[in-house]
Structures are given as C-alpha cells and as structure tokens.
Write an enzyme that holds these catalytic residues in place. Structure first.
Site, PDB file in Angstrom:
ATOM      1  N   ASP A 172       6.595  -0.754  12.017  1.00  0.00           N
ATOM      2  CA  ASP A 172       5.759  -0.463  10.857  1.00  0.00           C
ATOM      3  C   ASP A 172       4.503   0.329  11.169  1.00  0.00           C
ATOM      4  O   ASP A 172       3.698  -0.048  12.004  1.00  0.00           O
ATOM      5  CB  ASP A 172       5.336  -1.769  10.177  1.00  0.00           C
ATOM      6  N   THR A 173       4.344   1.436  10.471  1.00  0.00           N
ATOM      7  CA  THR A 173       3.128   2.227  10.447  1.00  0.00           C
ATOM      8  C   THR A 173       2.689   2.277   8.994  1.00  0.00           C
ATOM      9  O   THR A 173       3.498   2.578   8.129  1.00  0.00           O
ATOM     10  CB  THR A 173       3.395   3.662  10.943  1.00  0.00           C
ATOM     11  N   VAL A 174       1.433   1.964   8.702  1.00  0.00           N
ATOM     12  CA  VAL A 174       0.994   1.997   7.310  1.00  0.00           C
ATOM     13  C   VAL A 174       0.500   3.391   6.961  1.00  0.00           C
ATOM     14  O   VAL A 174       0.174   4.201   7.833  1.00  0.00           O
ATOM     15  CB  VAL A 174      -0.123   0.961   7.040  1.00  0.00           C
TER      16      VAL A 174
END
Length: 348
Positions: A172-174
């Site tokens: 996950d990368t926001v």
C-alpha cells in the site's frame, strides 16, 4: 469550478475486517481537504493536508506505521506535483520526518525561490540531505521509535526471516488528487515502501513521473488531469505509469476508456515488464474537461482491492469504498476500472 478531493489508501489486499476503518479514514482525509479548498486554499495545499492525515494513521503504510526495513527502521518516500506550475517535489529514504509529504511540498514550492550565484533549487532529495532540508524548513522531526507502530513491528518480527517473501497487503502506497476552485489540479503520494526493503531503497512514491503527475498548465485550451499510483514500486518506476496514464487520459475522448487502455498497454503489456508474471498496480485519476467543465474521479487496479474516497465542495458527506477485482479474475493479469462523473451545470 467546484473543488474536488479524492484519496486512496493503497492498492493491494485489504482485509474485509478493516473495510470500515479504511472507509472512515478516507472520509476523514477528504473532509480535511475540502476544508482547505473552502477556505481558499490551492489544490497543492489540499493534497499536502490530505496525505498528512493518512500519514498520521497507523492503518496505512506511510509516515507513522510504515513498513520497516530489514534493519527494523522506518524510511519513507513521498512526492507532490503542482499542475498549475508543473513543478514537482520528492523525497526518498527519509528518516525521522513525521510527515514526508510536507517535505515534498516544501521542496516543490521552494523551487521558485531564487538562490545565490544562480544555483538550482533541488526537486528530489534523499537520506541525510533530505532530513537536513526538513530541519531547515522547520518541519517536525521525531525519533525512529515515534514512527514505528505496533502493527508494523509485529509484521516485521513475523517476516524478518522471510526476506524474499512478498505480501500484496503490504504494498500500500497512499495518494491524493485534487482540483481547486480556480480549476487547477495537484497530485501526491506517500509510502513506507515494501516490508523488509533494503535501507536506501526508494520506490515510486518519490520518483518523478512514477508516483504522481498533475497537469493543468493550460486549462482553457487543454483537459486537466491528476494521477497518483500504488502497487509494486519497481514496476511502476520502470513504466513511469503516473505520467503515461495522465497523457493517455488527457488525450482520450473517454477518460474511462483511456485509463483502461493505458494500464493495459503501458503496464500489463509493457515491454519493460515482459519477464514479470504478476503485475501489481493501482491508479487514482482526476480528469477535468476544458470545454464542458465536467469532472471525473476514476480508479483502476490490477490488485485484489483498492481503497478509495472522494468529496466535492458542496457535498454534505464524502463517499468511500473498497474496489475489488471481479470474481474469477487473476490478480496482476487484468485491470478493474471504475469511477464517478460530475457534470457541470450550465449555471456554474
């Protein structure tokens, strides 16, 4: 133009037991962004504030709660791009800065400030130099311990003996995209990187054209577009996916079709990934039609799921959802595309 904020909390595998938490966090971030726009702030300022909200929550893999390196430390990446000026700021392998997106923002906006002797302001800083820049800018500096969440530490201890393993849930990368009331767009992203990464590894979240892209340089004559990505950083960097998507969507007669074709042609079928069997990516896109003023918030992913939130100025409440690949579709082989269109009223 009515301002819009859209966020994502990563493309990967989201446990259904956490869906409510992801949606709640997405809505919280959207509300903060809309507050910035309603007070007259720019899209760039809103993106910074939105991503800082996500960085401060241990649910996400950025800022506090980031995945740990194989040495048990936190090193973060972030970038931001201003569609109005086309300036970009990025930072990578960053230690001890509470909110990496604030450093990326600072690097971006200070590029217009003249330096003595004709020196060129930096657009991308890493490691110790990035930390020094953050200190000189008055950003909040914290200890390594203050960035390590209980969840991240538990995962580190579980996987530290499995250095070659890869877990989709940990990719996950926001990110966030925004258009302000003047019609200009911005995009940004932030990440703690993959679990047990080598110290010094920098992912797409910090890299130009890979993690974020925004272009509203000529809003009167061209469509405006903002993109942020998530997924396997190495694959996203090889394909410079953020920029590729932005250019394809900007020139397409239908943004949704343009997004689908872009990920299919420039990622899934990319010659740069010909030896990769499972290709993991996600993208959040904001498109503004220069002729009609109509806007579209779109998302696409080849991962099992992607967490999305969005809100428009004037909306009573933000919306949030977890997008999932259709049943029977193999992860990393097909792209799932969806979105929402906002048609501008003639009176606006």
């Amino acid at each position: 133009m009515s301002g819009i904020v859209a966020v994502h909390c990563g493309a990967g595998t989201h446990s259904s037991s956490h869906y409510v938490q992801y949606n709640k966090l997405s809505k919280k971030a959207c509300r903060k962004g809309i507050e910035v726009l309603q007070s007259g702030g720019t899209a760039l300022e809103a993106v910074k504030v939105v991503i800082a909200v996500l960085e401060n929550d241990p649910l996400t893999n950025c800022g506090y709660g980031s995945n740990l390196t194989n040495e048990g430390t936190v090193e973060t990446d972030a970038s931001i791009m201003d569609g109005k000026t086309l300036l970009y700021g990025g930072c990578g392998a960053l230690k001890n800065v509470k909110n990496p997106i604030e450093l990326a923002y600072d690097i971006c906006v200070k590029q217009v400030e003249p330096l003595p002797f004709g020196l060129i302001p930096p657009s991308f800083l890493v490691g110790r130099g990035a930390l020094q820049f953050a200190r000189s800018s008055g950003l909040k500096i914290v200890s390594q311990k203050a960035l390590v969440s209980a969840k991240a530490l538990k995962q580190y201890r579980k996987y530290q003996k499995l250095l070659d393993s890869r877990n989709n849930e940990l990719l996950d990368t926001v990110g966030a995209v925004c258009v302000d009331n003047s019609g200009h767009v911005a995009a940004g992203c932030s990440s703690g990187g993959i679990l047990l990464k080598r110290p010094g590894r920098v992912g797409q979240a910090a890299v130009y054209a890979s993690g974020a892209w925004a272009d509203s340089f000529s809003p009167e004559t061209e469509n405006s577009v903002a993109v942020c990505t998530s997924g396997c950083g190495e694959h996203l960097m090889r394909t410079q996916l953020a920029k590729e998507i932005a250019e394809d969507v900007k020139s397409s007669a239908c943004p949704t079709i343009g997004l689908s074709q872009s990920i299919t042609d420039k990622f899934l079928n990319s010659r740069f990934l010909k030896n990769v069997s499972t290709k993991l990516c996600g993208a959040l896109v904001l498109h503004i039609d220069n002729k009609t003023g109509d806007s579209a918030v779109l998302w696409a992913h080849t991962t099992e799921s992607m967490s999305i939130g969005f809100m428009k100025c004037g909306d009573e409440n933000p919306k949030a959802l977890i997008s999932e690949l259709p049943t029977g579709v193999s992860v990393g082989t097909k792209v799932n595309v969806s979105g929402i269109y906002n048609y501008r009223k003639k009176s606006e």
